[in-house]
Design a protein around this motif. Structure first.
Motif, PDB file in Angstrom:
ATOM      1  N   LYS A  73      -4.647   5.580  13.272  1.00 33.30           N
ATOM      2  CA  LYS A  73      -5.981   5.522  12.686  1.00 33.30           C
ATOM      3  C   LYS A  73      -5.926   5.515  11.160  1.00 33.30           C
ATOM      4  CE  LYS A  73      -9.556   6.478  14.989  1.00 33.30           C
ATOM      5  NZ  LYS A  73     -10.806   7.187  15.256  1.00 33.30           N
ATOM      6  N   THR A  74      -5.141   6.410  10.589  1.00 34.76           N
ATOM      7  CA  THR A  74      -5.180   6.500   9.133  1.00 34.76           C
ATOM      8  C   THR A  74      -4.527   5.293   8.455  1.00 34.76           C
ATOM      9  OG1 THR A  74      -3.308   7.972   9.279  1.00 34.76           O
ATOM     10  CG2 THR A  74      -5.433   8.978   8.853  1.00 34.76           C
ATOM     11  N   PHE A  75      -3.735   4.535   9.212  1.00 35.49           N
ATOM     12  CA  PHE A  75      -3.162   3.303   8.650  1.00 35.49           C
ATOM     13  C   PHE A  75      -4.288   2.435   8.089  1.00 35.49           C
ATOM     14  CE2 PHE A  75      -1.130  -0.795   8.451  1.00 35.49           C
ATOM     15  CZ  PHE A  75       0.200  -0.502   8.189  1.00 35.49           C
ATOM     16  N   GLN A  76      -5.478   2.584   8.650  1.00 36.28           N
ATOM     17  CA  GLN A  76      -6.608   1.774   8.209  1.00 36.28           C
ATOM     18  C   GLN A  76      -7.193   2.265   6.892  1.00 36.28           C
ATOM     19  OE1 GLN A  76      -9.359   0.646  11.528  1.00 36.28           O
ATOM     20  NE2 GLN A  76      -8.051   2.021  12.665  1.00 36.28           N
ATOM     21  N   ASN A  77      -6.786   3.438   6.450  1.00 37.67           N
ATOM     22  CA  ASN A  77      -7.275   3.918   5.162  1.00 37.67           C
ATOM     23  C   ASN A  77      -6.712   3.021   4.057  1.00 37.67           C
ATOM     24  OD1 ASN A  77      -7.726   5.439   2.737  1.00 37.67           O
ATOM     25  ND2 ASN A  77      -8.130   7.199   4.043  1.00 37.67           N
ATOM     26  N   PRO A  78      -7.584   2.460   3.222  1.00 34.86           N
ATOM     27  CA  PRO A  78      -7.111   1.508   2.201  1.00 34.86           C
ATOM     28  C   PRO A  78      -6.126   2.120   1.204  1.00 34.86           C
ATOM     29  CG  PRO A  78      -9.524   1.709   2.161  1.00 34.86           C
ATOM     30  CD  PRO A  78      -9.039   2.631   3.222  1.00 34.86           C
ATOM     31  N   PHE A  79      -5.925   3.445   1.272  1.00 32.88           N
ATOM     32  CA  PHE A  79      -4.872   4.067   0.480  1.00 32.88           C
ATOM     33  C   PHE A  79      -3.530   3.397   0.763  1.00 32.88           C
ATOM     34  CE2 PHE A  79      -1.354   7.099   0.256  1.00 32.88           C
ATOM     35  CZ  PHE A  79      -1.492   7.609  -1.023  1.00 32.88           C
ATOM     36  N   PHE A  80      -3.239   3.131   2.037  1.00 39.11           N
ATOM     37  CA  PHE A  80      -1.898   2.673   2.403  1.00 39.11           C
ATOM     38  C   PHE A  80      -1.554   1.269   1.913  1.00 39.11           C
ATOM     39  CE2 PHE A  80      -2.435   6.337   5.163  1.00 39.11           C
ATOM     40  CZ  PHE A  80      -1.336   7.049   4.723  1.00 39.11           C
ATOM     41  N   PRO A  81      -2.427   0.256   2.148  1.00 41.17           N
ATOM     42  CA  PRO A  81      -2.063  -1.054   1.577  1.00 41.17           C
ATOM     43  C   PRO A  81      -1.863  -0.987   0.063  1.00 41.17           C
ATOM     44  CG  PRO A  81      -4.244  -1.120   2.612  1.00 41.17           C
ATOM     45  CD  PRO A  81      -3.616   0.179   2.988  1.00 41.17           C
ATOM     46  N   GLU A  82      -2.653  -0.159  -0.606  1.00 41.25           N
ATOM     47  CA  GLU A  82      -2.556  -0.112  -2.065  1.00 41.25           C
ATOM     48  C   GLU A  82      -1.254   0.570  -2.502  1.00 41.25           C
ATOM     49  OE1 GLU A  82      -3.915  -1.749  -4.177  1.00 41.25           O
ATOM     50  OE2 GLU A  82      -3.976  -0.712  -6.104  1.00 41.25           O
ATOM     51  N   VAL A  83      -0.857   1.629  -1.811  1.00 40.88           N
ATOM     52  CA  VAL A  83       0.390   2.300  -2.178  1.00 40.88           C
ATOM     53  C   VAL A  83       1.579   1.382  -1.840  1.00 40.88           C
ATOM     54  CG1 VAL A  83       0.980   3.650  -0.088  1.00 40.88           C
ATOM     55  CG2 VAL A  83       1.394   4.614  -2.324  1.00 40.88           C
ATOM     56  N   ILE A  84       1.477   0.629  -0.758  1.00 41.15           N
ATOM     57  CA  ILE A  84       2.551  -0.308  -0.391  1.00 41.15           C
ATOM     58  C   ILE A  84       2.615  -1.449  -1.409  1.00 41.15           C
ATOM     59  CG2 ILE A  84       3.305  -2.002   1.348  1.00 41.15           C
ATOM     60  CD1 ILE A  84       2.328  -0.075   3.499  1.00 41.15           C
ATOM     61  N   ARG A  85       1.452  -1.860  -1.924  1.00 50.84           N
ATOM     62  CA  ARG A  85       1.432  -2.894  -2.955  1.00 50.84           C
ATOM     63  C   ARG A  85       2.201  -2.412  -4.195  1.00 50.84           C
ATOM     64  NH1 ARG A  85      -2.067  -5.271  -6.888  1.00 50.84           N
ATOM     65  NH2 ARG A  85      -3.258  -3.358  -7.049  1.00 50.84           N
ATOM     66  N   GLY A  86       2.017  -1.140  -4.556  1.00 47.20           N
ATOM     67  CA  GLY A  86       2.747  -0.579  -5.693  1.00 47.20           C
ATOM     68  C   GLY A  86       4.250  -0.544  -5.433  1.00 47.20           C
ATOM     69  N   ILE A  87       4.623  -0.080  -4.251  1.00 46.61           N
ATOM     70  CA  ILE A  87       6.044  -0.014  -3.875  1.00 46.61           C
ATOM     71  C   ILE A  87       6.639  -1.418  -3.901  1.00 46.61           C
ATOM     72  CG2 ILE A  87       7.610   0.414  -1.938  1.00 46.61           C
ATOM     73  CD1 ILE A  87       5.641   2.687  -1.074  1.00 46.61           C
ATOM     74  N   SER A  88       5.912  -2.330  -3.289  1.00 44.53           N
ATOM     75  CA  SER A  88       6.349  -3.710  -3.149  1.00 44.53           C
ATOM     76  C   SER A  88       6.615  -4.351  -4.505  1.00 44.53           C
ATOM     77  CB  SER A  88       5.228  -4.452  -2.412  1.00 44.53           C
ATOM     78  OG  SER A  88       5.545  -5.774  -2.210  1.00 44.53           O
ATOM     79  N   SER A  89       5.738  -4.061  -5.444  1.00 43.58           N
ATOM     80  CA  SER A  89       5.850  -4.653  -6.763  1.00 43.58           C
ATOM     81  C   SER A  89       7.154  -4.224  -7.441  1.00 43.58           C
ATOM     82  CB  SER A  89       4.624  -4.251  -7.567  1.00 43.58           C
ATOM     83  OG  SER A  89       4.810  -4.522  -8.913  1.00 43.58           O
ATOM     84  N   LYS A  90       7.474  -2.927  -7.389  1.00 38.67           N
ATOM     85  CA  LYS A  90       8.712  -2.440  -8.004  1.00 38.67           C
ATOM     86  C   LYS A  90       9.935  -2.915  -7.206  1.00 38.67           C
ATOM     87  CE  LYS A  90      10.997  -0.649 -11.114  1.00 38.67           C
ATOM     88  NZ  LYS A  90      10.763  -0.935 -12.543  1.00 38.67           N
TER      89      LYS A  90
END
Lengths: 346, 346
Positions: A73-90
């Motif tokens: 359920k919490t995977f749907q919290n937009p926190f996660f795509p955004e934190v993954i976007r940050g990780i992904s960028s680095k």
């Protein structure tokens, strides 16, 4: 036809073993030869077999990402795509790939992590959450496997842990002080899951601000729910059923706040006229509530970016001390907070 | 101390080469021996080196996920976490891991995909989008590398492509017909990026419904914007500046719809009293708009789940025909559509 190391060796005019050493980036090969071999690889469009290279180099250039156990359920919290976007960028900058945990239960994720570590599937792991007595974190710590945490370890004895966090105590203290300055005295706190470290830190900051203002924290003004819209709705039912209703709410998460506002709207309690609300996270859609919510920007992208940065640093320099990075937060004032004005009770 | 194949061989009382064959799941080893070796592995907590196993088996048990090239912004669309949740669920069932693309530009992603394919980093790839003349899709097709697409290939000559899609033509036709039945004649269409296949399919369904009702499609009633709240806001400016304003909007994406509703609210145009809105996707937060939006549930989770299912099937049985799966859609009626009532102009 598949291009092989032999073809590359021929074009670069070196021995096949030299090509292998260039792929493994061996210090025994001169930069000039490396360049020549890499040019030949490019010319022939040769890509080394990833698994052979990983075996030879004893690294995978891959980072494992571990989601919270209630990923469902919490995977749907937009926190996660955004934190993954940050990780992904680095990670992309430093040429690392990302490997995602897929387990749905705590036990499944624990098994996956063991496989990642012992099977050398990844060079390091980022935990996208931090909670108390976390089996996964304890395991990684015991194994001395490189990992970084978004949040912080709860156990003060776990000193050698790399983490990236906000000052959640201070953030919660600040927003409580802000509501006090607006004249509110009946301020309730809607926390997230009680086993996450951020919830504890929020609550302590909130309590401290109240105590500093000579207000005794009331246990009925503190509730905990899942960081989803449903959790917010349940929190409103808890708090609005009290005989002395709060005049202001501090809510741990923007998506919860959407649920809070939806339920208040159904009850015809007006925000901010009847009740003030301040939230945390500033996810992409937080400005889309009506009225747009006042929230604390925790800089989710930077949390991810720095977690990847610190982890890769630790992978490359395993003997350096664990880094502890605090990402600054900032209150974003929108339209859900208002000066308290006492109502004439009818 | 690291546990090795030799330790396992000793406990299971077999040759080390037998242990290797069990790890590679060789048909030459009896089920009884396999079981004995696996028990020994469990007892010793031995996890085979992932890269060695991959080299031996010539597979990686990993699926690559390729995000759209503008990952930077649209990654935040809740469509993506939900589709990944679906993929993740199926992948976990069948013991596959997920490897995420991290490139920020089309060119970077193209290079990553080449690396995944030629370096045998993954066994197959899922494209989480479908657009026209996609370099990545063309490459995978040419290489005959296993892949599946969420959406569909635009080129009708690409017959041997596995894809999972909604019937987007029919969905758009249906919602247009619904608005026509409510008495609307001035219906505008707010599409997503014009190079994605779903946009084309939506637009054709919309046009067909209008033509069936003897209404000539008007080019000024069709606009295209990014599938983000900003895109929705821009669309409203386009359409509300027209001398003959539409009385109903079909919007390609829920997040865009949030932007549309925000801008209409600023202009004091009331939804649904002054204008009806129907959206697509039914992402988690779509019910949180005010009023809650009427939208088409495209079953995002199933799109991901089936895309993983079909891909893994194709990896295991490379000679079977490409599967084309259509996931049913369903209109979710909430509170943004209303029967058209002509207004007395002042």
């Amino acid at each position: 036809m598949t291009i092989t190391i032999k073809d590359v060796a021929k074009v670069a005019n070196v021995a096949p073993s030299t090509v292998s050493r260039v792929i493994a980036n061996s210090p025994r090969i001169s930069e000039r030869t490396k360049e020549r071999v890499r040019e030949a690889m490019k010319e022939l469009d040769y890509h080394p077999n990833f698994n052979a290279r990983s075996l030879a180099n004893k690294n995978t250039k891959t980072i494992g990402l571990v989601m919270p156990n209630s990923a469902n359920k919490t995977f749907q919290n937009p926190f996660f795509p955004e934190v993954i976007r940050g990780i992904s960028s680095k990670a992309h900058q430093l040429d690392y790939g990302l490997y995602l945990s897929t387990g749905q239960t705590e036990e499944e994720i624990y098994e996956e992590v063991q496989d990642m570590v012992q099977g050398r599937r990844v060079d390091g792991i980022i935990l996208l959450y931090s909670k108390m007595n976390d089996k996964v974190m304890n395991y990684l710590y015991k194994e001395k496997f490189p990992f970084s945490v978004i949040g912080r370890p709860y156990d003060p004895n776990m000193k050698d842990v790399t983490y990236v966090n906000n000052d959640n105590f201070k953030a919660a203290k600040n927003v409580t002080e802000y509501l006090l300055l607006l004249g509110h005295r009946q301020i309730a706190f809607v926390g997230g899951n009680l086993d996450t470290v951020v919830t504890i830190d929020h609550m302590e900051g909130y309590n401290q601000a109240l105590l500093n203002a000579d207000i005794s924290p009331r246990s009925d003004y503190v509730v905990f729910h899942e960081e989803l819209q449903e959790g917010g709705q349940e929190a409103v039912i808890d708090l609005m059923s009290l005989s002395e209703r709060p005049t202001a709410l501090i809510v741990a998460d923007d998506i919860m706040t959407f649920g809070v506002m939806r339920m208040l709207n159904e009850m015809e309690v007006k925000v901010p006229d009847d009740i003030s609300i301040i939230s945390f996270n500033n996810v992409m859609i937080s400005e889309l509530s009506s009225p747009p919510m006042t929230t604390v920007d925790i800089n989710i992208f930077s949390l991810g970016f720095e977690a990847a940065n610190c982890l890769i640093d630790r992978i490359i320099h395993p003997l350096t001390d664990a880094k502890k990075v605090i990402i600054p937060h900032k209150m974003i004032k929108r339209q859900t907070c208002k000066r308290f004005s006492p109502k004439v009770t009818t």
